[in-house]
Design a protein around this motif. Structure first.
Motif, PDB file in Angstrom:
ATOM      1  N   LYS A  35       0.837  -1.201   0.000  1.00 52.24           N
ATOM      2  CA  LYS A  35       0.000   0.000   0.000  1.00 52.24           C
ATOM      3  C   LYS A  35       0.872   1.251   0.000  1.00 52.24           C
ATOM      4  CE  LYS A  35      -3.826  -2.178   2.336  1.00 52.24           C
ATOM      5  NZ  LYS A  35      -5.117  -1.871   1.803  1.00 52.24           N
ATOM      6  N   LEU A  36       0.442   2.234  -0.773  1.00 51.10           N
ATOM      7  CA  LEU A  36       1.185   3.493  -0.857  1.00 51.10           C
ATOM      8  C   LEU A  36       0.503   4.615  -0.089  1.00 51.10           C
ATOM      9  CD1 LEU A  36       2.109   3.352  -4.643  1.00 51.10           C
ATOM     10  CD2 LEU A  36       3.536   2.735  -2.683  1.00 51.10           C
ATOM     11  N   ILE A  37      -0.834   4.566  -0.012  1.00 50.56           N
ATOM     12  CA  ILE A  37      -1.610   5.573   0.709  1.00 50.56           C
ATOM     13  C   ILE A  37      -2.682   4.849   1.513  1.00 50.56           C
ATOM     14  CG2 ILE A  37      -3.112   7.597   0.536  1.00 50.56           C
ATOM     15  CD1 ILE A  37      -1.872   8.191  -2.181  1.00 50.56           C
ATOM     16  N   VAL A  38      -2.789   5.184   2.797  1.00 56.31           N
ATOM     17  CA  VAL A  38      -3.808   4.569   3.656  1.00 56.31           C
ATOM     18  C   VAL A  38      -4.653   5.664   4.309  1.00 56.31           C
ATOM     19  CG1 VAL A  38      -2.512   2.448   4.121  1.00 56.31           C
ATOM     20  CG2 VAL A  38      -2.213   4.413   5.618  1.00 56.31           C
ATOM     21  N   PRO A  39      -5.948   5.396   4.515  1.00 53.21           N
ATOM     22  CA  PRO A  39      -6.798   6.400   5.166  1.00 53.21           C
ATOM     23  C   PRO A  39      -6.498   6.489   6.654  1.00 53.21           C
ATOM     24  CG  PRO A  39      -8.052   4.421   4.710  1.00 53.21           C
ATOM     25  CD  PRO A  39      -6.691   4.218   4.115  1.00 53.21           C
ATOM     26  N   MET A  40      -6.491   7.718   7.169  1.00 50.63           N
ATOM     27  CA  MET A  40      -6.263   7.922   8.600  1.00 50.63           C
ATOM     28  C   MET A  40      -7.579   8.052   9.356  1.00 50.63           C
ATOM     29  SD  MET A  40      -3.108  10.626   8.605  1.00 50.63           S
ATOM     30  CE  MET A  40      -2.701  10.411  10.332  1.00 50.63           C
TER      31      MET A  40
END
Length: 110
Positions: A35-40
């Motif tokens: 994964k390169l971008i994950v939701p916070m």
């Protein structure tokens, strides 16, 4: 030896307290998966590693149909048809970037 163990535990606890356990899990996820971008959270904050952060944002938005317009400071402006949005980048920690998508109009996570 007990004093050293105590200090290590105290520093680890302070680090986790400063960053937050949830954010520590997200950092681990970015380090151990593809994964390169994950939701916070659910309001438009996303976490990514610092390397290639601008290119990654432009690629991700382009893949979702948004066109890059311009940059002003840490704000990146995109448009899609008659819609416009702003993504703000913020350096967080020394290896991570937080993207904030205005009004959470698009999910840029993997």
């Amino acid at each position: 030896i007990i004093g050293i163990v105590f200090l290590v535990v105290m520093f680890a606890g302070a680090y986790i307290n400063n960053i937050g356990f949830h954010n520590l899990k997200l950092m681990y996820m970015l380090s151990t998966t593809e994964k390169l971008i994950v939701p916070m959270d659910k309001v438009g904050h996303y976490l990514a590693r610092e390397d290639r952060s601008v290119e990654l944002l432009k690629e991700r938005m382009s893949s979702k149909g948004w066109s890059y317009v311009e940059q002003e400071g840490s704000n990146y402006f995109f448009e899609k048809g008659n819609k416009e949005t702003i993504v703000t980048m913020q350096q967080w920690n020394h290896k991570y970037i937080i993207y904030q998508v205005k009004d959470n109009v698009i999910n840029i996570a993997d």
